[in-house]
Design a protein around this motif. Structure first.
Motif, PDB file in Angstrom:
ATOM      1  N   GLY A 112      25.636  12.894  23.243  1.00 36.29           N
ATOM      2  CA  GLY A 112      26.554  13.950  22.852  1.00 36.29           C
ATOM      3  C   GLY A 112      26.180  15.347  23.293  1.00 36.29           C
ATOM      4  O   GLY A 112      26.781  16.326  22.848  1.00 36.29           O
ATOM      5  N   VAL A 113      25.206  15.451  24.193  1.00 38.79           N
ATOM      6  CA  VAL A 113      24.733  16.756  24.650  1.00 38.79           C
ATOM      7  C   VAL A 113      24.770  16.800  26.173  1.00 38.79           C
ATOM      8  O   VAL A 113      24.434  15.811  26.840  1.00 38.79           O
ATOM      9  CB  VAL A 113      23.289  17.024  24.160  1.00 38.79           C
ATOM     10  CG1 VAL A 113      22.762  18.344  24.705  1.00 38.79           C
ATOM     11  CG2 VAL A 113      23.232  17.011  22.636  1.00 38.79           C
ATOM     12  N   VAL A 114      25.175  17.939  26.752  1.00 37.37           N
ATOM     13  CA  VAL A 114      25.108  18.111  28.201  1.00 37.37           C
ATOM     14  C   VAL A 114      23.643  18.319  28.574  1.00 37.37           C
ATOM     15  O   VAL A 114      23.011  19.290  28.145  1.00 37.37           O
ATOM     16  CB  VAL A 114      25.939  19.318  28.664  1.00 37.37           C
ATOM     17  CG1 VAL A 114      25.740  19.551  30.168  1.00 37.37           C
ATOM     18  CG2 VAL A 114      27.420  19.090  28.374  1.00 37.37           C
ATOM     19  N   VAL A 115      23.105  17.384  29.354  1.00 39.41           N
ATOM     20  CA  VAL A 115      21.674  17.461  29.685  1.00 39.41           C
ATOM     21  C   VAL A 115      21.418  17.864  31.126  1.00 39.41           C
ATOM     22  O   VAL A 115      20.296  18.231  31.470  1.00 39.41           O
ATOM     23  CB  VAL A 115      20.963  16.123  29.397  1.00 39.41           C
ATOM     24  CG1 VAL A 115      20.994  15.820  27.912  1.00 39.41           C
ATOM     25  CG2 VAL A 115      21.591  14.977  30.187  1.00 39.41           C
ATOM     26  N   ARG A 166      31.059  25.442  22.389  1.00 49.37           N
ATOM     27  CA  ARG A 166      30.164  24.955  21.333  1.00 49.37           C
ATOM     28  C   ARG A 166      30.856  23.892  20.474  1.00 49.37           C
ATOM     29  O   ARG A 166      30.881  23.975  19.243  1.00 49.37           O
ATOM     30  CB  ARG A 166      29.668  26.115  20.473  1.00 49.37           C
ATOM     31  CG  ARG A 166      28.893  27.157  21.260  1.00 49.37           C
ATOM     32  CD  ARG A 166      28.226  28.170  20.347  1.00 49.37           C
ATOM     33  NE  ARG A 166      27.148  27.539  19.575  1.00 49.37           N
ATOM     34  CZ  ARG A 166      26.344  28.219  18.751  1.00 49.37           C
ATOM     35  NH1 ARG A 166      26.507  29.522  18.594  1.00 49.37           N
ATOM     36  NH2 ARG A 166      25.394  27.583  18.085  1.00 49.37           N
ATOM     37  N   VAL A 167      31.389  22.902  21.130  1.00 48.84           N
ATOM     38  CA  VAL A 167      32.182  21.881  20.455  1.00 48.84           C
ATOM     39  C   VAL A 167      31.300  20.768  19.897  1.00 48.84           C
ATOM     40  O   VAL A 167      30.480  20.174  20.607  1.00 48.84           O
ATOM     41  CB  VAL A 167      33.235  21.288  21.418  1.00 48.84           C
ATOM     42  CG1 VAL A 167      33.836  20.000  20.857  1.00 48.84           C
ATOM     43  CG2 VAL A 167      34.337  22.315  21.671  1.00 48.84           C
ATOM     44  N   THR A 168      31.502  20.482  18.618  1.00 50.80           N
ATOM     45  CA  THR A 168      30.837  19.374  17.940  1.00 50.80           C
ATOM     46  C   THR A 168      31.906  18.463  17.353  1.00 50.80           C
ATOM     47  O   THR A 168      32.899  18.934  16.808  1.00 50.80           O
ATOM     48  CB  THR A 168      29.923  19.886  16.807  1.00 50.80           C
ATOM     49  OG1 THR A 168      28.847  20.626  17.377  1.00 50.80           O
ATOM     50  CG2 THR A 168      29.350  18.733  15.989  1.00 50.80           C
ATOM     51  N   LEU A 202      29.613  14.440  19.835  1.00 54.87           N
ATOM     52  CA  LEU A 202      29.294  15.590  20.674  1.00 54.87           C
ATOM     53  C   LEU A 202      28.610  16.643  19.821  1.00 54.87           C
ATOM     54  O   LEU A 202      28.969  16.828  18.653  1.00 54.87           O
ATOM     55  CB  LEU A 202      30.558  16.200  21.297  1.00 54.87           C
ATOM     56  CG  LEU A 202      31.325  15.392  22.342  1.00 54.87           C
ATOM     57  CD1 LEU A 202      32.574  16.149  22.776  1.00 54.87           C
ATOM     58  CD2 LEU A 202      30.447  15.067  23.558  1.00 54.87           C
ATOM     59  N   HIS A 203      27.649  17.359  20.416  1.00 56.08           N
ATOM     60  CA  HIS A 203      26.926  18.378  19.659  1.00 56.08           C
ATOM     61  C   HIS A 203      26.885  19.686  20.447  1.00 56.08           C
ATOM     62  O   HIS A 203      26.214  19.785  21.472  1.00 56.08           O
ATOM     63  CB  HIS A 203      25.511  17.916  19.345  1.00 56.08           C
ATOM     64  CG  HIS A 203      24.700  18.939  18.599  1.00 56.08           C
ATOM     65  ND1 HIS A 203      25.002  19.316  17.301  1.00 56.08           N
ATOM     66  CD2 HIS A 203      23.638  19.684  18.976  1.00 56.08           C
ATOM     67  CE1 HIS A 203      24.142  20.233  16.906  1.00 56.08           C
ATOM     68  NE2 HIS A 203      23.299  20.483  17.903  1.00 56.08           N
ATOM     69  N   GLU A 204      27.645  20.671  19.980  1.00 54.46           N
ATOM     70  CA  GLU A 204      27.668  22.026  20.546  1.00 54.46           C
ATOM     71  C   GLU A 204      27.772  22.009  22.074  1.00 54.46           C
ATOM     72  O   GLU A 204      27.001  22.656  22.784  1.00 54.46           O
ATOM     73  CB  GLU A 204      26.450  22.822  20.094  1.00 54.46           C
ATOM     74  CG  GLU A 204      26.444  23.093  18.591  1.00 54.46           C
ATOM     75  CD  GLU A 204      25.484  24.195  18.179  1.00 54.46           C
ATOM     76  OE1 GLU A 204      24.641  24.610  19.011  1.00 54.46           O
ATOM     77  OE2 GLU A 204      25.596  24.647  17.028  1.00 54.46           O
ATOM     78  N   VAL A 205      28.750  21.279  22.560  1.00 56.97           N
ATOM     79  CA  VAL A 205      28.940  21.132  24.001  1.00 56.97           C
ATOM     80  C   VAL A 205      29.727  22.319  24.561  1.00 56.97           C
ATOM     81  O   VAL A 205      30.773  22.700  24.034  1.00 56.97           O
ATOM     82  CB  VAL A 205      29.680  19.815  24.320  1.00 56.97           C
ATOM     83  CG1 VAL A 205      30.186  19.804  25.760  1.00 56.97           C
ATOM     84  CG2 VAL A 205      28.756  18.635  24.065  1.00 56.97           C
TER      85      VAL A 205
END
Length: 238
Positions: free
Chosen positions: A219-222, A9-11, A24-27
């Motif tokens: 910044g998000v894993v899609v 949950r890396v931001t 990055l947002h909560e990756v």
């Protein structure tokens, strides 16, 4: 499989107020021993930020980055530097070579900083330069070489010694197609031997060397797929 690298949950937020940017947002992300993961996405999607966090060159605004189970933030700056010298190989887009050192001295430096004797460090460095095909340039300085040759020095520095994690940011950018394929084959072989690898690339043909492809957007894993899905993921980004 053992997760050599794990982002929980890396931001990462840069700036504040009107200039604030969330890179990055909560990756959530992992790379396992024996695995090569390709990271793709449009410019500004957070690919390079993911690598700098994974290599301990930056710390997350929130969340945890672990290398072999160790929280990098808990190590402190000196501890993270020590881990990079011993366990993590990093190929930078802009090479980050030291102009005053020869090729072999640039490659040997991480080993010497970690306490290896100069003779042992030089032997390891020459072996790494041999692997990337430029052992004959060992005594030259970076400004005496082409961009492609400098990039191969940077790759040799990233693989010298026993590296458990290899992070590569567009490692073939300054190389011709044939040499680029040789470098990807080398990174692939290191992963097959037990290292974990993360390859940032915008080329589907390079991602084909990976076991998995992770796609970032804003910044998000899609999305995520096997390497044979790289073309599909790339098409979705357009």
């Amino acid at each position: 499989m053992t997760a050599v690298l794990r982002l929980e949950r890396v931001t990462r937020v840069h700036g504040s107020g009107a200039t604030e940017v969330t890179a990055l947002h909560e990756v959530g992300f992992a790379a396992y021993a024996g695995e090569l993961v390709a990271v793709m996405g449009p410019s500004g999607s957070g690919k390079s930020t993911l690598l700098t966090l994974a290599g301990g060159l930056d710390t997350p605004t929130s969340g945890v980055v672990r290398v072999e189970g160790t929280d990098l933030a808990a190590l402190g700056q000196k501890g993270r530097a020590a881990m990079r010298r011993t366990s993590v190989g990093y190929v930078f887009q802009d090479f980050n070579l030291i102009p005053a050192l020869t090729a072999v001295e640039n490659v040997a430096l991480p080993r010497e900083l970690d306490g290896a004797g100069s003779r042992s460090a030089r032997k390891d460095a020459l072996a790494a330069l041999e692997e990337v095909g430029i052992a004959d340039l060992a005594r030259r300085f970076p400004d005496e070489m082409s961009g492609g040759q400098q990039q191969r020095i940077a790759i040799a520095r990233a693989i010298v010694g026993e590296r458990r994690l290899i992070l590569a940011d567009e490692p073939t950018g300054a190389l011709d197609s044939e040499t680029g394929e040789d470098i990807l084959r080398l990174i692939r072989s290191r992963c097959d031997a037990g290292a974990a690898g993360v390859l940032v690339t915008h080329e589907a043909r390079h991602a084909a060397w990976a076991d998995r492809v992770v796609f970032l957007r804003d910044g998000v894993v899609v999305d995520e797929s096997g390497a044979d899905g790289a073309d599909v993921l790339l098409e979705r980004s357009r």
